[in-house]
Design a protein around this motif. Structure first.
Motif, PDB file in Angstrom:
ATOM      1  N   GLN A  34       0.832  -1.201   0.000  1.00 13.08           N
ATOM      2  CA  GLN A  34       0.000   0.000   0.000  1.00 13.08           C
ATOM      3  C   GLN A  34       0.868   1.253   0.000  1.00 13.08           C
ATOM      4  N   SER A  35       1.871   1.269   0.872  1.00 10.87           N
ATOM      5  CA  SER A  35       2.753   2.431   0.972  1.00 10.87           C
ATOM      6  C   SER A  35       3.553   2.635  -0.317  1.00 10.87           C
ATOM      7  N   ALA A  36       4.104   1.541  -0.853  1.00  9.75           N
ATOM      8  CA  ALA A  36       4.897   1.643  -2.075  1.00  9.75           C
ATOM      9  C   ALA A  36       4.037   2.032  -3.267  1.00  9.75           C
ATOM     10  N   ALA A  37       2.808   1.513  -3.326  1.00 13.67           N
ATOM     11  CA  ALA A  37       1.911   1.838  -4.428  1.00 13.67           C
ATOM     12  C   ALA A  37       1.527   3.313  -4.397  1.00 13.67           C
ATOM     13  N   ALA A  38       1.308   3.847  -3.205  1.00 20.14           N
ATOM     14  CA  ALA A  38       0.968   5.263  -3.075  1.00 20.14           C
ATOM     15  C   ALA A  38       2.091   6.144  -3.597  1.00 20.14           C
ATOM     16  N   LYS A  39       3.316   5.762  -3.295  1.00 16.81           N
ATOM     17  CA  LYS A  39       4.464   6.526  -3.765  1.00 16.81           C
ATOM     18  C   LYS A  39       4.597   6.412  -5.275  1.00 16.81           C
ATOM     19  N   MET A  40       4.333   5.217  -5.801  1.00 22.96           N
ATOM     20  CA  MET A  40       4.497   4.978  -7.226  1.00 22.96           C
ATOM     21  C   MET A  40       3.473   5.748  -8.055  1.00 22.96           C
ATOM     22  N   CYS A  41       2.188   5.712  -7.629  1.00 32.07           N
ATOM     23  CA  CYS A  41       1.147   6.347  -8.439  1.00 32.07           C
ATOM     24  C   CYS A  41       0.921   7.816  -8.090  1.00 32.07           C
ATOM     25  N   GLY A  42       1.487   8.258  -6.962  1.00 34.54           N
ATOM     26  CA  GLY A  42       1.383   9.668  -6.598  1.00 34.54           C
ATOM     27  C   GLY A  42       0.084  10.052  -5.927  1.00 34.54           C
ATOM     28  N   ARG A  43      -0.675   9.051  -5.440  1.00 33.78           N
ATOM     29  CA  ARG A  43      -1.918   9.324  -4.708  1.00 33.78           C
ATOM     30  C   ARG A  43      -1.795   8.766  -3.299  1.00 33.78           C
ATOM     31  N   PRO A  44      -2.383   9.428  -2.308  1.00 32.71           N
ATOM     32  CA  PRO A  44      -2.156   9.024  -0.915  1.00 32.71           C
ATOM     33  C   PRO A  44      -2.828   7.715  -0.509  1.00 32.71           C
ATOM     34  N   ASP A  45      -3.909   7.329  -1.205  1.00 30.50           N
ATOM     35  CA  ASP A  45      -4.672   6.172  -0.715  1.00 30.50           C
ATOM     36  C   ASP A  45      -5.212   5.318  -1.866  1.00 30.50           C
ATOM     37  N   PRO A  46      -4.338   4.684  -2.652  1.00 26.55           N
ATOM     38  CA  PRO A  46      -4.830   3.800  -3.704  1.00 26.55           C
ATOM     39  C   PRO A  46      -5.554   2.601  -3.094  1.00 26.55           C
ATOM     40  N   GLN A  47      -6.622   2.159  -3.736  1.00 27.48           N
ATOM     41  CA  GLN A  47      -7.448   1.067  -3.216  1.00 27.48           C
ATOM     42  C   GLN A  47      -6.953  -0.264  -3.785  1.00 27.48           C
ATOM     43  N   ILE A  48      -5.802  -0.717  -3.305  1.00 30.43           N
ATOM     44  CA  ILE A  48      -5.198  -1.903  -3.905  1.00 30.43           C
ATOM     45  C   ILE A  48      -5.780  -3.191  -3.335  1.00 30.43           C
ATOM     46  N   LYS A  49      -5.836  -4.195  -4.195  1.00 34.26           N
ATOM     47  CA  LYS A  49      -6.263  -5.528  -3.749  1.00 34.26           C
ATOM     48  C   LYS A  49      -5.398  -6.578  -4.444  1.00 34.26           C
ATOM     49  N   ILE A 109       9.183  14.397 -18.247  1.00 32.28           N
ATOM     50  CA  ILE A 109       8.103  13.719 -17.536  1.00 32.28           C
ATOM     51  C   ILE A 109       8.641  12.498 -16.796  1.00 32.28           C
ATOM     52  N   ALA A 110       9.458  11.701 -17.488  1.00 32.87           N
ATOM     53  CA  ALA A 110      10.019  10.499 -16.878  1.00 32.87           C
ATOM     54  C   ALA A 110      10.930  10.856 -15.705  1.00 32.87           C
ATOM     55  N   ASP A 111      11.710  11.922 -15.857  1.00 31.56           N
ATOM     56  CA  ASP A 111      12.632  12.313 -14.797  1.00 31.56           C
ATOM     57  C   ASP A 111      11.879  12.760 -13.547  1.00 31.56           C
ATOM     58  N   ALA A 112      10.823  13.529 -13.738  1.00 29.77           N
ATOM     59  CA  ALA A 112      10.029  13.985 -12.590  1.00 29.77           C
ATOM     60  C   ALA A 112       9.392  12.798 -11.882  1.00 29.77           C
ATOM     61  N   TRP A 113       8.886  11.843 -12.642  1.00 26.74           N
ATOM     62  CA  TRP A 113       8.274  10.636 -12.069  1.00 26.74           C
ATOM     63  C   TRP A 113       9.310   9.831 -11.295  1.00 26.74           C
ATOM     64  N   VAL A 159      20.414  -3.436 -12.517  1.00 29.34           N
ATOM     65  CA  VAL A 159      19.878  -2.332 -11.720  1.00 29.34           C
ATOM     66  C   VAL A 159      19.404  -1.227 -12.663  1.00 29.34           C
ATOM     67  N   HIS A 160      18.097  -1.010 -12.701  1.00 31.69           N
ATOM     68  CA  HIS A 160      17.556  -0.039 -13.633  1.00 31.69           C
ATOM     69  C   HIS A 160      16.176   0.436 -13.216  1.00 31.69           C
ATOM     70  N   VAL A 161      15.777   1.555 -13.793  1.00 33.43           N
ATOM     71  CA  VAL A 161      14.418   2.080 -13.711  1.00 33.43           C
ATOM     72  C   VAL A 161      14.049   2.501 -15.125  1.00 33.43           C
ATOM     73  N   ALA A 162      12.906   2.027 -15.627  1.00 34.99           N
ATOM     74  CA  ALA A 162      12.471   2.373 -16.978  1.00 34.99           C
ATOM     75  C   ALA A 162      11.054   2.917 -16.929  1.00 34.99           C
ATOM     76  N   VAL A 163      10.853   4.087 -17.528  1.00 30.67           N
ATOM     77  CA  VAL A 163       9.551   4.757 -17.542  1.00 30.67           C
ATOM     78  C   VAL A 163       9.095   4.878 -18.994  1.00 30.67           C
ATOM     79  N   VAL A 164       7.899   4.352 -19.294  1.00 27.39           N
ATOM     80  CA  VAL A 164       7.343   4.434 -20.644  1.00 27.39           C
ATOM     81  C   VAL A 164       6.266   5.517 -20.656  1.00 27.39           C
ATOM     82  N   VAL A 165       6.436   6.497 -21.553  1.00 29.15           N
ATOM     83  CA  VAL A 165       5.559   7.667 -21.618  1.00 29.15           C
ATOM     84  C   VAL A 165       4.763   7.648 -22.920  1.00 29.15           C
TER      85      VAL A 165
END
Length: 262
Positions: A34-49, A109-113, A159-165
C-alpha cells in the motif's frame, strides 16, 4: 535488444517455480505494498487488492495487485521490498494520430516521475537513454521509453528504472525497476570472441552475423546473478531476415537462454 533481453529474462523468471503460499505472503505484505503503491502512483490512498490468479502472483517472491478504482497494476517484489512493475491501462488508450510531445518533454516527464519514486542520488549515477517507437497503424501512436541503468565500467547491470511515456498525451504508461547489490565478478572467464562463436554456432549462422556481443550482469529467479555475454544476431535482408539473441554464461560458456525470430 533490450526489449528482447527483458522478454528472455522474464521467461527465466516465470520458470522459476510456483509458490504455494502466495496469498499468505501477499496478506503479510499488504501494508508495505500500500505504501509503495501510493508513492508509485502519486496518490495518498490507492485502493489496492491482491490478484491471486494473475501471472506474476504465481512467481516466487512476487505478487500482483490492482487498484480497484483506477485499474492500475502493481507487481510487488517481496525479496527486495519494492514495486517491480507498475502499469496504468488508461494511459494506453488510443490517441489522435500525429500527437508527439517530443523526446525532451518525454525525458522531463520520466525524470520527474523517477525522482518522486526513487532515490535521486542513485539515479544520478545511472546512464540515461530514451527510445522512441511507433506502435499501431490506425492511428500510429508514439511511445518513449526512458531508462536509467547502472553500469560498472562498460558492463551493464540489472539495476535499472524504466519509464514508458505516451508520446501523445504525456501520461506514464508503465514503470519497471530492479535493484540490489551486484554479487558477481565482472571479469569474464570466457572471451568475447569465444561467446560470438558459440552464439553463431547455436543459431547455425556465420560468425559475422553476430552484430554485437556485450557483457551484462543478469539477475534470475530467486536472486541468482550471472555475468553473461549477450549476443545479438541478424541474418538475411530486410525482406527475409531474422534476429536472434543468445545469452552465454561469461564464466562457464554455457548457454543461459536464447531466442530467434525465424
Amino acid at each position: 535488444m533490450r526489449k528482447a533481453l527483458v522478454f528472455l529474462t522474464l521467461c527465466a523468471l516465470l520458470t522459476g517455480g510456483l509458490s504455494a503460499s502466495g496469498a499468505d505472503a501477499a496478506g503479510a505484505a499488504s501494508a508495505r505494498v500500500q505504501s509503495a503503491a501510493a508513492k508509485m502512483c502519486g496518490r495518498p490512498d490507492p485502493q489496492i487488492k491482491f490478484v491471486p490468479d494473475a501471472v506474476f502472483s504465481g512467481v516466487p517472491g512476487l505478487s500482483q495487485w490492482i487498484d480497484a478504482d483506477t485499474g492500475e497494476e502493481f507487481v510487488w517484489d517481496a525479496s527486495g521490498g519494492w514495486i517491480r512493475r507498475y502499469a496504468n491501462p488508461s494511459a494506453y488508450a488510443p490517441t489522435v494520430e500525429g500527437g508527439d510531445i517530443g523526446e525532451q518533454r518525454a525525458r522531463s516527464i520520466a525524470d520527474a516521475w523517477a525522482r518522486r519514486c526513487f532515490d535521486p542520488a542513485s539515479l544520478r549515477s545511472m546512464r540515461v537513454t530514451c527510445d522512441r517507437r511507433e506502435v499501431g497503424t490506425d492511428p500510429v501512436n508514439v511511445e518513449y521509453r526512458v531508462e536509467y541503468r547502472r553500469f560498472l565500467g562498460d558492463v551493464s547491470t540489472f539495476v535499472h528504472v524504466a519509464v514508458v511515456v505516451n508520446g501523445a498525451t504525456g501520461a506514464v504508461m508503465s514503470v519497471e525497476q530492479e535493484q540490489g547489490p551486484i554479487a558477481v565478478s565482472i571479469s569474464p572467464e570466457v572471451s568475447q570472441d569465444e561467446a560470438r562463436v558459440r552464439a553463431a554456432e547455436l543459431m547455425g549462422v556465420p560468425e559475422n552475423a553476430c552484430t554485437s556481443c556485450v557483457l551484462e550482469v543478469l539477475r534470475y529467479a530467486g536472486g541468482v546473478q550471472r555475468l553473461a555475454w549477450v549476443a545479438k544476431i541478424h541474418t538475411g535482408d530486410a525482406q527475409f531476415g531474422g534476429d536472434a539473441l543468445v545469452i552465454i554464461d561469461a564464466d562457464t560458456g554455457a548457454v543461459l537462454d536464447s531466442g530467434k525470430s525465424w
